[in-house]
Scaffold this motif. Structure first.
Motif, short mmCIF file in Angstrom:
data_model
loop_
_atom_site.label_atom_id
_atom_site.label_comp_id
_atom_site.label_asym_id
_atom_site.label_seq_id
_atom_site.Cartn_x
_atom_site.Cartn_y
_atom_site.Cartn_z
N LYS A 51 1.09 -1.42 0.31
CA LYS A 51 0.10 -0.01 -0.07
C LYS A 51 0.85 1.16 -0.04
O LYS A 51 0.61 2.29 -0.85
N ALA A 52 1.84 1.34 0.93
CA ALA A 52 2.92 2.51 0.94
C ALA A 52 3.39 2.66 -0.50
O ALA A 52 3.76 3.71 -0.90
N ILE A 57 4.10 5.57 -5.44
CA ILE A 57 4.14 5.68 -6.84
C ILE A 57 3.28 6.80 -7.52
O ILE A 57 3.26 7.31 -8.54
N ALA A 58 1.86 6.71 -6.87
CA ALA A 58 0.87 7.54 -7.21
C ALA A 58 1.20 9.05 -6.93
O ALA A 58 1.09 10.01 -7.86
N LEU A 59 1.63 9.41 -5.82
CA LEU A 59 2.02 10.59 -5.62
C LEU A 59 3.14 11.33 -6.53
O LEU A 59 3.20 12.54 -6.98
N SER A 60 4.10 10.18 -6.59
CA SER A 60 5.20 10.73 -7.43
C SER A 60 4.85 10.83 -8.71
O SER A 60 5.46 11.74 -9.54
N ALA A 63 3.05 14.30 -9.00
CA ALA A 63 4.30 15.45 -8.80
C ALA A 63 4.97 15.62 -10.23
O ALA A 63 5.41 16.49 -10.55
N THR A 64 5.30 14.41 -10.82
CA THR A 64 6.09 14.27 -12.09
C THR A 64 5.40 15.23 -13.11
O THR A 64 5.90 15.77 -13.91
N LEU A 65 3.97 14.76 -13.22
CA LEU A 65 3.26 15.34 -14.41
C LEU A 65 3.00 16.72 -14.08
O LEU A 65 3.19 17.43 -15.04
N ILE A 66 2.87 17.03 -12.76
CA ILE A 66 2.96 18.56 -12.65
C ILE A 66 4.10 19.37 -12.91
O ILE A 66 3.99 20.33 -13.87
N VAL A 200 12.93 13.59 -11.69
CA VAL A 200 11.75 14.23 -10.50
C VAL A 200 11.03 12.79 -9.87
O VAL A 200 10.97 12.88 -8.73
N PHE A 201 10.76 12.08 -10.75
CA PHE A 201 10.04 10.68 -10.42
C PHE A 201 10.88 9.84 -9.25
O PHE A 201 10.43 9.72 -8.21
N VAL A 202 12.28 9.49 -9.63
CA VAL A 202 12.95 8.70 -8.65
C VAL A 202 12.89 9.35 -7.27
O VAL A 202 12.67 8.72 -6.24
N PRO A 203 13.51 10.52 -7.21
CA PRO A 203 13.68 10.99 -5.83
C PRO A 203 12.37 11.36 -5.09
O PRO A 203 12.41 11.08 -3.71
N SER A 204 11.14 11.64 -5.78
CA SER A 204 9.98 11.69 -5.34
C SER A 204 9.49 10.33 -4.61
O SER A 204 8.71 10.33 -3.67
N LEU A 205 9.71 9.32 -5.41
CA LEU A 205 9.38 8.09 -4.89
C LEU A 205 10.05 7.47 -3.70
O LEU A 205 9.41 6.87 -3.19
#
Length: 269
Positions: A51-52, A57-60, A63-66, A200-205
């Protein structure tokens, strides 16, 4: 003699990358008794960890799309602007990166908290305050703010390398601005887009600092679980096993960059 100059770099790679990775791999594939085990890797499938991970992944992705939606038009503006204005604008986006990461994130706590700057302004207008801090939205905002420069610079660099004669030729052949954007500019900027999305995606994840400060413990990402296993639970084996799972995303991202940016056109320099 030249080989001697590579010694500091080799020592840095060994001490800063290879040895720590091997240590993590050792703990990840062993239990607390030192015996070989896959339990730490398989733990990612438990409901709590899965779940985490999915939430991270969803939040990342959001954030990446924005960041992409903001960075691509901005990159086009910077590309078409005058050199002086271009340099100044790039400097403005790089400037926050000179400040400590934690301090930049803490600044958003002051802005978003219940009696913070934003709510104080809203209430001064006679409107009810908003619950902004300790929400997924606050975490995404922190991700976008902290990692946006990593999206802007590669995209701008890729756009700036596009030969103007290609765009002029497209217009001469009767292409509309929309056609030029989607058929000429966008395909040629793919290396920068891929590089920016990855950075952006990797550090956000994998982040845990942003979710700790702006999520207040109510937004638990996979990075928070890994951090807690190392610091609170002192379970280095489980923390290492989960970290190895996250390394898979890093390897995948490196493969994407290697495929779509073979000449380094999307680099930040």
């Amino acid at each position: 003699m030249k080989k001697l100059f590579s010694a500091p770099f080799i020592a840095f790679i060994l001490c800063g990358t290879l040895i720590p990775t091997l240590i993590i791999a050792y703990y990840g594939f062993t239990n607390r008794d030192g015996a070989f085990s896959l339990a730490n890797i398989e733990a990612i499938a438990t409901p709590e960890h899965a779940k985490a991970l999915m939430f991270s992944i969803a939040l990342s992705l959001v954030a990446t799309l924005i960041c992409l939606i903001i960075a691509f038009p901005l990159g086009l503006i910077l590309r078409n602007s005058k050199l002086g204005q271009k340099g100044f604008m790039i400097f403005l986006f790089i400037l926050p990166m000179w400040m400590n990461f934690v301090l930049r994130t803490m600044a958003w706590q002051v802005l978003l908290e219940k009696h913070g700057v934003i709510n104080t302004f809203i209430e001064a207008l006679g409107l009810p305050g908003l619950q902004m801090i300790n929400t997924p939205g606050a975490v995404v905002l922190g991700m976008v703010y902290d990692y946006l420069p990593f999206m802007i610079l590669p995209i701008y660099n890729a756009l700036s390398r596009i030969d103007n004669s290609l765009i002029e030729a497209a217009y001469d052949l009767g292409a509309t601005p929309k056609t030029v954007l989607f058929k000429v500019i966008t395909p040629l900027s793919v290396p920068g887009i891929v590089s920016g999305v990855t950075m952006v995606f990797v550090p956000s994840l994998t982040t845990f600092a942003i979710s700790n400060m702006l999520g207040g413990g109510k937004v638990e990402l996979i990075g928070n679980i890994i951090e807690q296993e190392f610091t609170t639970s002192s379970n280095w084996n489980l923390g290492s096993g989960l970290s190895l799972i996250m390394m898979i995303f890093i390897v995948i991202s490196m493969a994407f960059i290697a495929k779509f940016d073979k000449n380094g056109e999307g680099s930040m320099l």
